[in-house]
Design a protein around this motif. Structure first.
Motif, PDB file in Angstrom:
ATOM      1  N   PRO A 204      -1.289   6.986   4.006  1.00  0.00           N
ATOM      2  CA  PRO A 204      -2.639   6.387   4.068  1.00  0.00           C
ATOM      3  C   PRO A 204      -3.726   7.240   3.418  1.00  0.00           C
ATOM      4  O   PRO A 204      -4.763   6.701   3.025  1.00  0.00           O
TER       5      PRO A 204
ATOM      6  N   GLY B   4       2.329  -2.350   4.441  1.00  0.00           N
ATOM      7  CA  GLY B   4       1.833  -0.995   4.617  1.00  0.00           C
ATOM      8  C   GLY B   4       1.207  -0.829   5.985  1.00  0.00           C
ATOM      9  O   GLY B   4       1.250  -1.742   6.811  1.00  0.00           O
TER      10      GLY B   4
ATOM     11  N   TYR C 212       0.833  -1.197   0.000  1.00  0.00           N
ATOM     12  CA  TYR C 212       0.000   0.000   0.000  1.00  0.00           C
ATOM     13  C   TYR C 212       0.872   1.252   0.000  1.00  0.00           C
ATOM     14  O   TYR C 212       2.061   1.190   0.327  1.00  0.00           O
TER      15      TYR C 212
ATOM     16  N   LEU D 234      -5.276   1.274   7.228  1.00  0.00           N
ATOM     17  CA  LEU D 234      -6.183   0.695   6.246  1.00  0.00           C
ATOM     18  C   LEU D 234      -7.517   0.345   6.888  1.00  0.00           C
ATOM     19  O   LEU D 234      -8.583   0.625   6.339  1.00  0.00           O
TER      20      LEU D 234
ATOM     21  N   TYR E 178      -4.901   5.851   0.122  1.00  0.00           N
ATOM     22  CA  TYR E 178      -5.414   4.483   0.020  1.00  0.00           C
ATOM     23  C   TYR E 178      -6.635   4.388  -0.892  1.00  0.00           C
ATOM     24  O   TYR E 178      -6.748   3.457  -1.695  1.00  0.00           O
TER      25      TYR E 178
ATOM     26  N   TYR F 128      -5.503   4.871  -4.536  1.00  0.00           N
ATOM     27  CA  TYR F 128      -4.680   3.727  -4.940  1.00  0.00           C
ATOM     28  C   TYR F 128      -5.563   2.515  -5.217  1.00  0.00           C
ATOM     29  O   TYR F 128      -5.389   1.814  -6.228  1.00  0.00           O
ATOM     30  N   THR F 129      -6.514   2.244  -4.350  1.00  0.00           N
ATOM     31  CA  THR F 129      -7.403   1.097  -4.544  1.00  0.00           C
ATOM     32  C   THR F 129      -8.281   1.297  -5.770  1.00  0.00           C
ATOM     33  O   THR F 129      -8.532   0.363  -6.532  1.00  0.00           O
TER      34      THR F 129
END
Length: 393
Positions: A66, A319, A62, A324, A69, A72-73
């Protein structure tokens, strides 16, 4: 044998950043956090002689930040921690794909979404050199001999299949070798742990169990509800697993498994993998989550059902795992698992088993606490290999 020859490959290095994909600054795979190391004697010799297998982990890296996130996802091009995988000592790992965590899609469990992720993961792994897609128990043994890692594709829950159980055949054909009956919020096959009502396997669930038995696909009950789990254990003609969980007797979270489910699983010859994701396998004796609380769950399960039916499925990633959970908490149904729990200290990371590269710390801990090489070999590989030889026909 045992030691990995990492060739320096990084995910998608054959593509052009900013042209073929959006680059992110990713978290470190190795030594990301200060981590307790416990006992070095015999460790090197042990991994030279014995196969190490994780029943469940996430090999994705990851972003370091953060706050990225979600984006990125959403971009949906997962990067795999090959350097960390080489450091882990793992010869085989059941890799939980990003199916349930691709929460920016309208339906993360849609057929197209899951198939897309399987293809993306395979495309990257096929270029890596150090890893390859596994399909049989023999692949774990080959990886051990060659100093590589066999990656077995694992879906924590089924995609939307409607009433078409033939789609399970398609998943098998794409390489999936283990699949959960339900993710936490439940599925067309049965109830998940976050469901308020658990009516057990549905009619489609019974058909799915039957088809998975015929195909040679391992059935996973990690996120299935208690009654659904009991139905699956009872009905399945083959061995089933709980890939990543712990004992509810030690910590009263629905994410942990009750005694009756664990015993039923073991009586049929199945295996439970001990989890290490943050704030899961904690105990009243060790409420601050670390390798000590994880191993208390292991020792409880060992005494409950015997060392032949326990393994490790750490459920870690590369990560900030705590971040997360914080970012994706609603989508991962985490609130349901923390209702009415005793107070416990929140941590920044699980000391001793923070990411897949630290799987070897399990061996260190077991050596330090007097386990024989034969006992350690069972829980870090052979028990899972027995399941693979039986089920992955």
């Amino acid at each position: 044998m045992g030691r990995k020859s990492y060739n320096g490959y990084h995910s998608w290095s054959f593509l052009e950043p900013n042209k073929d994909y959006r680059p992110f600054k990713l978290a470190k795979e190795v030594c990301r956090v200060p981590s307790s190391k416990v006992e070095e004697e015999r460790v090197g010799e042990f991994i030279e002689r014995h196969i190490l297998i994780s029943l469940h982990d996430h090999l994705q890296i990851y972003p370091e930040n953060p706050s990225e996130y979600f984006e990125y996802t959403w971009r949906n091009r997962p990067f795999i921690g090959y350097e960390g995988l080489a450091t882990s000592g793992l010869d085989a790992v059941f890799d939980g794909l990003l199916d349930g965590e691709s929460i920016m899609t309208k339906d993360p469990w849609s057929w197209d979404n899951v198939v897309y992720q399987i293809g993306m993961e395979r495309a990257d792994i096929e270029h890596s050199g150090i890893a390859f897609i596994g399909s049989r128990a023999e692949d774990a043994e080959r990886a051990f001999r060659e100093g590589r890692t066999a990656v077995f594709l694992h879906l924590e829950g089924p995609p939307r299949i409607g009433h078409d159980v033939d789609r399970i055949d398609v998943l098998y054909g794409l390489g999936v070798r283990m699949m959960g009956i339900a993710y936490s919020e439940g599925s067309e096959l049965g109830a998940g742990l976050a469901c308020r009502v658990d009516n057990g396997l549905t009619d489609l669930g019974y058909d799915a169990v039957d088809r998975m038995n015929k195909l040679g696909m391992i059935i996973d009950l990690a996120h299935a509800g208690d009654r659904t789990s009991m139905d699956a254990v009872s009905y399945s003609r083959d061995l089933v697993v709980i890939s990543h969980a712990g004992a509810r007797a030690l910590w009263p979270s629905r994410r942990m498994k009750p005694v009756e489910v664990i015993k039923a699983l073991a009586e049929k010859g199945g295996v439970i993998g001990v989890e290490a994701a943050p704030h899961t396998t904690i105990t009243r004796n060790h409420p601050r989550h670390s390798i000590e609380s994880i191993m208390e769950h292991f020792q409880y399960l060992e005494k409950l059902v015997g060392i032949d039916y326990v393994a490790f499925g750490p459920d870690t990633l590369f990560g900030d795992h705590v971040a997360l959970h914080r970012v994706f908490s609603p989508q991962l149904s985490l609130a349901a698992f923390h209702e009415e729990l005793p107070e416990y200290p929140r941590i920044e990371y699980v000391d001793g088993l923070e990411n897949p590269s630290e799987f070897i710390n399990i061996v260190r801990w077991l050596i330090k606490h007097g386990y024989s090489d034969n006992e350690i070999a069972k829980v870090t590989g052979e028990n899972i290999l027995r399941i693979m030889r039986r089920v992955l026909k």
